[in-house]
Scaffold this motif. Structure first.
Motif, mmCIF file in Angstrom:
data_model
loop_
_atom_site.group_PDB
_atom_site.id
_atom_site.type_symbol
_atom_site.label_atom_id
_atom_site.label_comp_id
_atom_site.label_asym_id
_atom_site.label_seq_id
_atom_site.Cartn_x
_atom_site.Cartn_y
_atom_site.Cartn_z
ATOM 1 N N ASN A 109 0.818 -1.212 0.000
ATOM 2 C CA ASN A 109 0.000 0.000 0.000
ATOM 3 C C ASN A 109 0.859 1.273 0.000
ATOM 4 O O ASN A 109 0.648 2.192 0.797
ATOM 5 C CB ASN A 109 -0.937 -0.003 1.228
ATOM 6 C CG ASN A 109 -2.093 0.956 1.061
ATOM 7 O OD1 ASN A 109 -2.484 1.283 -0.068
ATOM 8 N ND2 ASN A 109 -2.642 1.433 2.178
ATOM 9 N N VAL A 110 1.813 1.321 -0.915
ATOM 10 C CA VAL A 110 2.694 2.487 -0.996
ATOM 11 C C VAL A 110 1.964 3.657 -1.623
ATOM 12 O O VAL A 110 0.909 3.511 -2.255
ATOM 13 C CB VAL A 110 3.962 2.152 -1.814
ATOM 14 C CG1 VAL A 110 4.724 1.007 -1.179
ATOM 15 C CG2 VAL A 110 3.596 1.824 -3.259
ATOM 16 N N GLU A 111 2.515 4.841 -1.480
ATOM 17 C CA GLU A 111 1.921 6.044 -2.049
ATOM 18 C C GLU A 111 2.023 6.030 -3.578
ATOM 19 O O GLU A 111 2.865 5.340 -4.159
ATOM 20 C CB GLU A 111 2.632 7.276 -1.491
ATOM 21 C CG GLU A 111 2.458 7.474 0.012
ATOM 22 C CD GLU A 111 1.026 7.820 0.380
ATOM 23 O OE1 GLU A 111 0.316 8.396 -0.475
ATOM 24 O OE2 GLU A 111 0.615 7.503 1.513
ATOM 25 N N HIS A 112 1.166 6.836 -4.203
ATOM 26 C CA HIS A 112 1.139 6.913 -5.670
ATOM 27 C C HIS A 112 2.490 7.359 -6.222
ATOM 28 O O HIS A 112 2.929 6.887 -7.274
ATOM 29 C CB HIS A 112 0.047 7.891 -6.112
ATOM 30 C CG HIS A 112 -0.035 8.100 -7.584
ATOM 31 N ND1 HIS A 112 -0.432 7.106 -8.466
ATOM 32 C CD2 HIS A 112 0.254 9.191 -8.360
ATOM 33 C CE1 HIS A 112 -0.409 7.571 -9.710
ATOM 34 N NE2 HIS A 112 0.008 8.820 -9.671
ATOM 35 N N SER A 113 3.171 8.237 -5.517
ATOM 36 C CA SER A 113 4.460 8.754 -5.987
ATOM 37 C C SER A 113 5.545 7.694 -5.991
ATOM 38 O O SER A 113 6.578 7.847 -6.664
ATOM 39 C CB SER A 113 4.900 9.938 -5.116
ATOM 40 O OG SER A 113 4.988 9.550 -3.752
ATOM 41 N N ASP A 114 5.340 6.591 -5.247
ATOM 42 C CA ASP A 114 6.322 5.507 -5.189
ATOM 43 C C ASP A 114 5.854 4.242 -5.907
ATOM 44 O O ASP A 114 6.587 3.255 -5.977
ATOM 45 C CB ASP A 114 6.635 5.149 -3.727
ATOM 46 C CG ASP A 114 7.245 6.317 -2.970
ATOM 47 O OD1 ASP A 114 8.042 7.058 -3.584
ATOM 48 O OD2 ASP A 114 6.912 6.490 -1.784
ATOM 49 N N MET A 115 4.638 4.292 -6.445
ATOM 50 C CA MET A 115 4.023 3.102 -7.012
ATOM 51 C C MET A 115 4.519 2.833 -8.424
ATOM 52 O O MET A 115 4.697 3.743 -9.231
ATOM 53 C CB MET A 115 2.500 3.261 -7.028
ATOM 54 C CG MET A 115 1.776 2.027 -7.494
ATOM 55 S SD MET A 115 2.035 0.628 -6.369
ATOM 56 C CE MET A 115 1.431 -0.719 -7.378
ATOM 57 N N CYS A 116 4.748 1.535 -8.723
ATOM 58 C CA CYS A 116 5.086 1.087 -10.077
ATOM 59 C C CYS A 116 3.902 0.277 -10.615
ATOM 60 O O CYS A 116 3.639 -0.828 -10.133
ATOM 61 C CB CYS A 116 6.349 0.224 -10.066
ATOM 62 S SG CYS A 116 7.844 1.090 -9.592
ATOM 63 N N TYR A 117 3.204 0.827 -11.589
ATOM 64 C CA TYR A 117 2.043 0.172 -12.180
ATOM 65 C C TYR A 117 2.480 -0.650 -13.393
ATOM 66 O O TYR A 117 3.457 -0.328 -14.056
ATOM 67 C CB TYR A 117 1.008 1.206 -12.623
ATOM 68 C CG TYR A 117 0.455 2.055 -11.507
ATOM 69 C CD1 TYR A 117 -0.647 1.642 -10.768
ATOM 70 C CD2 TYR A 117 1.046 3.283 -11.175
ATOM 71 C CE1 TYR A 117 -1.161 2.416 -9.739
ATOM 72 C CE2 TYR A 117 0.547 4.071 -10.153
ATOM 73 C CZ TYR A 117 -0.551 3.635 -9.441
ATOM 74 O OH TYR A 117 -1.056 4.403 -8.409
ATOM 75 N N MET A 118 1.687 -1.687 -13.681
ATOM 76 C CA MET A 118 1.979 -2.497 -14.859
ATOM 77 C C MET A 118 0.696 -3.053 -15.445
ATOM 78 O O MET A 118 -0.172 -3.550 -14.718
ATOM 79 C CB MET A 118 2.926 -3.650 -14.527
ATOM 80 C CG MET A 118 3.301 -4.484 -15.753
ATOM 81 S SD MET A 118 4.528 -5.760 -15.419
ATOM 82 C CE MET A 118 4.721 -6.455 -17.047
ATOM 83 N N ILE A 119 0.566 -2.955 -16.780
ATOM 84 C CA ILE A 119 -0.563 -3.550 -17.492
ATOM 85 C C ILE A 119 -0.030 -4.333 -18.689
ATOM 86 O O ILE A 119 1.047 -4.038 -19.218
ATOM 87 C CB ILE A 119 -1.576 -2.484 -17.964
ATOM 88 C CG1 ILE A 119 -0.908 -1.476 -18.897
ATOM 89 C CG2 ILE A 119 -2.224 -1.782 -16.779
ATOM 90 C CD1 ILE A 119 -1.870 -0.464 -19.497
ATOM 91 N N ILE A 120 -0.798 -5.344 -19.094
ATOM 92 C CA ILE A 120 -0.504 -6.125 -20.300
ATOM 93 C C ILE A 120 -1.700 -5.979 -21.230
ATOM 94 O O ILE A 120 -2.852 -6.150 -20.803
ATOM 95 C CB ILE A 120 -0.247 -7.606 -19.971
ATOM 96 C CG1 ILE A 120 0.965 -7.741 -19.047
ATOM 97 C CG2 ILE A 120 -0.022 -8.415 -21.243
ATOM 98 C CD1 ILE A 120 1.243 -9.178 -18.595
ATOM 99 N N ILE A 121 -1.458 -5.648 -22.492
ATOM 100 C CA ILE A 121 -2.548 -5.361 -23.437
ATOM 101 C C ILE A 121 -2.492 -6.325 -24.622
ATOM 102 O O ILE A 121 -1.433 -6.816 -24.992
ATOM 103 C CB ILE A 121 -2.481 -3.908 -23.934
ATOM 104 C CG1 ILE A 121 -1.178 -3.665 -24.708
ATOM 105 C CG2 ILE A 121 -2.590 -2.935 -22.773
ATOM 106 C CD1 ILE A 121 -1.101 -2.309 -25.387
#
Length: 340
Positions: A109-121
């Motif tokens: 539950n890290v902050e948005h500024s530290d978050m690494c998002y990932m999606i596969i399309i």
């Protein structure tokens, strides 16, 4: 060559047989009789036939040179195939590492500024309406049904993985890089990944976004999609945006597994409409019963021309740059730069 050795043995046997016949056959006063002449003629014919066979099997110098060229090409193909497999394995490992990192950060539950998002399309194989999966189609088999396009976006940041299936009819929009860019931005906005500072329209900057997809140039690996990385960084949505492309021939991904769950229900039902109707006859509602799959209807009002916008903001990548690379990254370091 082994065949040539066998043919040489036949020649030697023919010569020995000829000598034996010449010794054992009785001679006339002229040194010959009918039997020895006939035997000699027969052996001469065998000898000539063996020579012809030897020429056929052994071949001339051109055949030998061609064989050597084939051997050289085989020697080159094997290392190239090994490099290809190694590249595919390394890319899969890179994508898996980023997926595990994003899931760990989400769990903490890290902050948005530290978050690494990932999606596969990925795009699914076209669906069609009407579809008669629950009965014999009869003459309707020869009709041309209407296509329904399904664009899958797997959010691998969460565990278990969830897929949003963006569906639209063929008269609403087509497939292609422009619509892939549109649907990526639509997903990021609707799922709250593009955040804004409270009480303002100013973007809140996240740490990193990774987008993984297959190597299809017509849909994913093109200027319309890759230049989104520069746009997202310069707009202040992320510090870093990265595109990773699976190596050709090794593109099986999380979207494909979710597509299979959708198709299991689609193939077994009679589908009469795209969206209207109950959960047994509507394509949109039938596919929505699949586990961890969330269908999203895309209307004509959602479509935008992202290609025209990106052409005004950025130059196109150098020719052959896209096809020869599988990783593209933009970072906010004294102005964004595409790193190959």
């Amino acid at each position: 060559m082994c065949v040539a050795n066998v043919t040489s043995t036949k020649i030697a046997s023919s010569l020995e047989q000829e000598e034996t016949l010449s010794v054992t056959n009785p001679q006339t006063e002229d040194g010959e009789d009918a039997q020895s002449v006939n035997s000699s003629n027969v052996n001469n014919e065998d000898h000539e036939e063996a020579q012809e066979q030897m020429m056929i099997f052994v071949g001339d110098d051109d055949d030998e040179n061609e064989s050597d060229d084939n051997y050289v090409r085989d020697e080159e193909i094997i290392p190239a195939a090994a490099r290809h497999v190694t590249s595919a394995r390394e890319m899969r490992c890179s994508i898996k590492d980023r997926q595990e990192t994003s899931q760990q950060l989400k769990a903490n539950n890290v902050e948005h500024s530290d978050m690494c998002y990932m999606i596969i399309i990925d795009y699914a194989q076209n669906m069609d309406v009407p579809h008669f999966g629950g009965e014999q189609p009869c003459e309707t088999y020869y009709y041309s049904p209407k296509n329904v396009f399904v664009f899958g976006v797997c959010d691998v940041t969460v565990n278990p993985i969830q897929m949003h299936a963006y569906c639209y009819e063929e008269e609403t929009g087509k497939k292609g890089g422009n619509n892939v860019a549109l649907l990526i931005m639509l997903h990021l906005e609707r799922q709250g990944i593009l955040k804004k500072k409270e009480g303002t329209n100013e973007p809140m900057t996240g740490n990193k976004l990774t987008i993984a997809c297959d190597n299809c140039a017509g849909q994913n690996k093109n200027n319309m999609v890759v230049r989104l990385a520069s746009y997202l960084v310069e707009k202040g949505h992320f510090q870093e945006v990265e595109f990773l492309f699976y190596v050709k021939g090794h593109t099986k991904n999380a979207c494909d597994r979710s597509f299979n769950l959708m198709k299991m229900r689609f193939r077994k039902n009679n589908i009469y409409t795209y969206k209207d109707g109950d959960k047994e006859t509507s394509l949109f509602k039938v596919t929505g019963t699949a586990d961890k799959v969330h269908p999203v209807d895309v209307s004509h009002t959602d479509f935008r021309d992202w290609d025209s916008l990106l052409n005004k903001l950025y130059k196109k990548l150098v020719p052959n740059t896209l096809s020869s690379n599988h990783s593209f990254k933009v970072q906010k370091i004294e102005g964004p730069t595409i790193l190959l």
